[in-house]
Structures are given as C-alpha cells and as structure tokens.
Design a protein around this motif. Structure first.
Motif, PDB file in Angstrom:
ATOM      1  N   PHE A 299       6.664   4.652 -40.730  1.00  0.00           N
ATOM      2  CA  PHE A 299       8.075   5.733 -41.646  1.00  0.00           C
ATOM      3  C   PHE A 299       8.366   6.837 -42.097  1.00  0.00           C
ATOM      4  O   PHE A 299       9.496   7.736 -41.735  1.00  0.00           O
ATOM      5  N   PRO A 300       7.308   7.744 -42.977  1.00  0.00           N
ATOM      6  CA  PRO A 300       8.017   8.933 -43.206  1.00  0.00           C
ATOM      7  C   PRO A 300       8.590   9.714 -41.787  1.00  0.00           C
ATOM      8  O   PRO A 300       8.896  10.875 -41.610  1.00  0.00           O
ATOM      9  N   THR A 301       7.542   9.735 -40.910  1.00  0.00           N
ATOM     10  CA  THR A 301       7.626  10.661 -39.649  1.00  0.00           C
ATOM     11  C   THR A 301       8.353   9.673 -38.219  1.00  0.00           C
ATOM     12  O   THR A 301       9.188   9.996 -37.714  1.00  0.00           O
ATOM     13  N   GLY A 302       8.392   8.568 -38.504  1.00  0.00           N
ATOM     14  CA  GLY A 302       9.039   7.960 -37.266  1.00  0.00           C
ATOM     15  C   GLY A 302       8.403   7.687 -35.754  1.00  0.00           C
ATOM     16  O   GLY A 302       8.656   7.050 -35.133  1.00  0.00           O
ATOM     17  N   ASP A 303       6.486   8.262 -36.306  1.00  0.00           N
ATOM     18  CA  ASP A 303       5.838   7.700 -35.459  1.00  0.00           C
ATOM     19  C   ASP A 303       5.678   6.458 -34.672  1.00  0.00           C
ATOM     20  O   ASP A 303       5.270   5.566 -35.913  1.00  0.00           O
ATOM     21  N   VAL A 304       5.537   6.067 -33.615  1.00  0.00           N
ATOM     22  CA  VAL A 304       4.825   4.471 -33.300  1.00  0.00           C
ATOM     23  C   VAL A 304       3.463   4.986 -33.202  1.00  0.00           C
ATOM     24  O   VAL A 304       3.426   5.754 -31.964  1.00  0.00           O
ATOM     25  N   THR A 305       2.496   4.117 -34.496  1.00  0.00           N
ATOM     26  CA  THR A 305       1.155   4.408 -33.763  1.00  0.00           C
ATOM     27  C   THR A 305       0.374   3.540 -33.794  1.00  0.00           C
ATOM     28  O   THR A 305       0.488   1.850 -34.108  1.00  0.00           O
ATOM     29  N   THR A 306      -0.837   3.011 -34.130  1.00  0.00           N
ATOM     30  CA  THR A 306      -1.657   2.245 -34.156  1.00  0.00           C
ATOM     31  C   THR A 306      -1.261   2.073 -35.435  1.00  0.00           C
ATOM     32  O   THR A 306      -1.447   2.363 -36.215  1.00  0.00           O
ATOM     33  N   ILE A 307      -2.047   0.286 -35.326  1.00  0.00           N
ATOM     34  CA  ILE A 307      -1.679  -0.275 -36.896  1.00  0.00           C
ATOM     35  C   ILE A 307      -3.258   0.607 -37.496  1.00  0.00           C
ATOM     36  O   ILE A 307      -2.253   0.701 -39.011  1.00  0.00           O
ATOM     37  N   TYR A 308      -3.470   0.401 -37.319  1.00  0.00           N
ATOM     38  CA  TYR A 308      -5.006   1.040 -38.598  1.00  0.00           C
ATOM     39  C   TYR A 308      -4.961   2.680 -38.734  1.00  0.00           C
ATOM     40  O   TYR A 308      -5.073   3.388 -39.693  1.00  0.00           O
ATOM     41  N   ASP A 309      -3.908   3.303 -37.600  1.00  0.00           N
ATOM     42  CA  ASP A 309      -4.069   4.672 -37.488  1.00  0.00           C
ATOM     43  C   ASP A 309      -2.952   5.258 -38.848  1.00  0.00           C
ATOM     44  O   ASP A 309      -3.156   5.782 -39.944  1.00  0.00           O
ATOM     45  N   ALA A 310      -1.246   3.962 -38.699  1.00  0.00           N
ATOM     46  CA  ALA A 310      -0.267   4.329 -39.534  1.00  0.00           C
ATOM     47  C   ALA A 310      -1.268   4.322 -41.243  1.00  0.00           C
ATOM     48  O   ALA A 310      -0.700   4.724 -42.139  1.00  0.00           O
ATOM     49  N   ALA A 311      -1.989   3.445 -41.044  1.00  0.00           N
ATOM     50  CA  ALA A 311      -2.318   2.169 -42.807  1.00  0.00           C
ATOM     51  C   ALA A 311      -3.488   3.717 -43.041  1.00  0.00           C
ATOM     52  O   ALA A 311      -3.904   3.652 -44.140  1.00  0.00           O
ATOM     53  N   MET A 312      -4.372   3.811 -41.963  1.00  0.00           N
ATOM     54  CA  MET A 312      -5.012   4.830 -42.559  1.00  0.00           C
ATOM     55  C   MET A 312      -4.253   6.433 -43.456  1.00  0.00           C
ATOM     56  O   MET A 312      -4.608   6.841 -44.723  1.00  0.00           O
ATOM     57  N   ARG A 313      -2.896   6.651 -42.953  1.00  0.00           N
ATOM     58  CA  ARG A 313      -1.997   7.936 -43.166  1.00  0.00           C
ATOM     59  C   ARG A 313      -1.085   7.097 -44.258  1.00  0.00           C
ATOM     60  O   ARG A 313      -1.158   7.701 -45.478  1.00  0.00           O
ATOM     61  N   TYR A 314      -1.419   5.956 -44.630  1.00  0.00           N
ATOM     62  CA  TYR A 314      -0.380   5.252 -45.250  1.00  0.00           C
ATOM     63  C   TYR A 314      -1.453   5.702 -46.827  1.00  0.00           C
ATOM     64  O   TYR A 314      -0.947   6.112 -48.061  1.00  0.00           O
ATOM     65  N   ALA A 315      -2.826   5.520 -46.389  1.00  0.00           N
ATOM     66  CA  ALA A 315      -4.298   5.417 -47.292  1.00  0.00           C
ATOM     67  C   ALA A 315      -4.836   6.549 -48.416  1.00  0.00           C
ATOM     68  O   ALA A 315      -4.418   7.112 -49.087  1.00  0.00           O
ATOM     69  N   ALA A 316      -3.557   7.654 -47.833  1.00  0.00           N
ATOM     70  CA  ALA A 316      -4.097   8.564 -48.353  1.00  0.00           C
ATOM     71  C   ALA A 316      -2.684   9.069 -48.319  1.00  0.00           C
ATOM     72  O   ALA A 316      -2.934  10.166 -49.335  1.00  0.00           O
ATOM     73  N   ALA A 317      -2.078   8.881 -48.721  1.00  0.00           N
ATOM     74  CA  ALA A 317      -1.245   9.006 -49.242  1.00  0.00           C
ATOM     75  C   ALA A 317      -0.686   8.672 -50.460  1.00  0.00           C
ATOM     76  O   ALA A 317       0.171   8.222 -51.174  1.00  0.00           O
TER      77      ALA A 317
END
Length: 180
Positions: free
Chosen positions: A71-89
């Motif tokens: 959601f921060p960028t609107g990118d459609v990505t894999t669940i894993y990649d999105a989860a790692m981006r959320y974890a980093a934040a």
C-alpha cells in the motif's frame, strides 16, 4: 482459506520468491524439487507461504497465486516481498479471512509461515480448531467477527489500519528470526 492455500505445497516455481532465492544460491531449477522436500529450510518455506497458485487475494485483483498490493507505493508484488517491506518498516500485518480459516489437514507451516511473514493477527468469520491453536502457539492472535459479521458486511477492504489494544499485559515477547 484452507491450510493448502497457506502452507507451501507443490513444486517450487522458478519465478517465485523461493525459486529466486534458490537460483541466487546456485541451485538449478531442475533441482528445486518440491516444498515438501525442502521442509527443513525455513528460507524456502517462508517464501512459499500464501503462494498457492489457487489463491485469489482481493488486494491484488486479476492475479493468481501469492500476490498482494504494497500500500505505501501501490505496487503489486509477491506476498513474501510485501511482507518483508512491511517488516522493514516495523508494520505488523493482519489477515482478513472468511469462514473456517485454516480448514483442511493440519499443517504446521501454515502457522509458522504466517508468523515468519510478520502477521500478528488473523480476523476471520470462524477458524478450524487445530489451526487456531497452531496460530496461538506461534504468537498469532486469532480474532473472530461477531456472529453475522464479515469483512464484506463491515465494508472492510483490507486497506484499513487496525489498532488491537488491551493485550499489552498478556503479550509474549515478539519472536525474532534471523534474516527475516
């Protein structure tokens, strides 16, 4: 959503997070085998959690398999990649689900992978009893809508921010895993 949708199963796709991780480590796609043969490798298994080809995530319309919107960028990505981006934040995640969440055969990776992806709570209409216990054991809070309520009836889209309060005194220490 069954444990078959959540838990890594079947062949490992070359273009998915688990396949990419294996290729980066010199494993030829012909040697990937299946998630079942790599159950001892949490790096492979977490990348296959919620990646079932039959999964249809309402947050990523028109996709099949383990995709979502970051959601921060609107990118459609894999669940894993999105989860790692959320974890980093530092953003914990909530899964919105329907009836009998986690039904099917009891699969330990359905709860382990959920935890490793940074999911702190699952909000569902109902839970399969054993999977609910497995979630609790892994530190994921299973929350249930009031009778007759659902994400749809409440107008929830999955873009909401949830504050789960009143658990501070009972909350265990957060789980920490290397490389996640």
């Amino acid at each position: 959503m069954t444990t078959d949708h959540i838990s890594p199963a079947g062949n490992i796709r070359k273009d998915g997070p688990a396949g990419s991780w294996l290729v980066e480590r010199g494993v030829a796609p012909g040697d990937f085998n299946s998630y079942g043969s790599r159950r001892g490798n949490h790096e492979v298994m977490v990348r296959g959690t919620f990646a079932n080809v039959r999964l249809r995530n309402q947050l990523a319309p028109g996709t099949e398999g383990g995709f979502t919107t970051f959601f921060p960028t609107g990118d459609v990505t894999t669940i894993y990649d999105a989860a790692m981006r959320y974890a980093a934040a530092g953003t914990p995640l909530v899964v919105l689900a329907g009836k009998e969440y986690g039904s099917g055969s009891s699969r330990d990776w359905a709860a382990k992978g959920t935890t490793l992806l940074g999911v702190g709570a699952v909000l569902a209409e109902s839970f399969e009893r054993i999977h609910r216990s497995n979630l609790i054991g892994m530190g994921v809070l299973p929350l249930q809508y009031l009778p007759g309520e659902s994400a749809e009836s409440l107008g929830l889209s999955g873009e909401e921010v949830f504050d789960i309060t009143g658990l501070e005194a009972a909350a265990p220490l957060p789980l920490r895993f290397p490389n996640s």
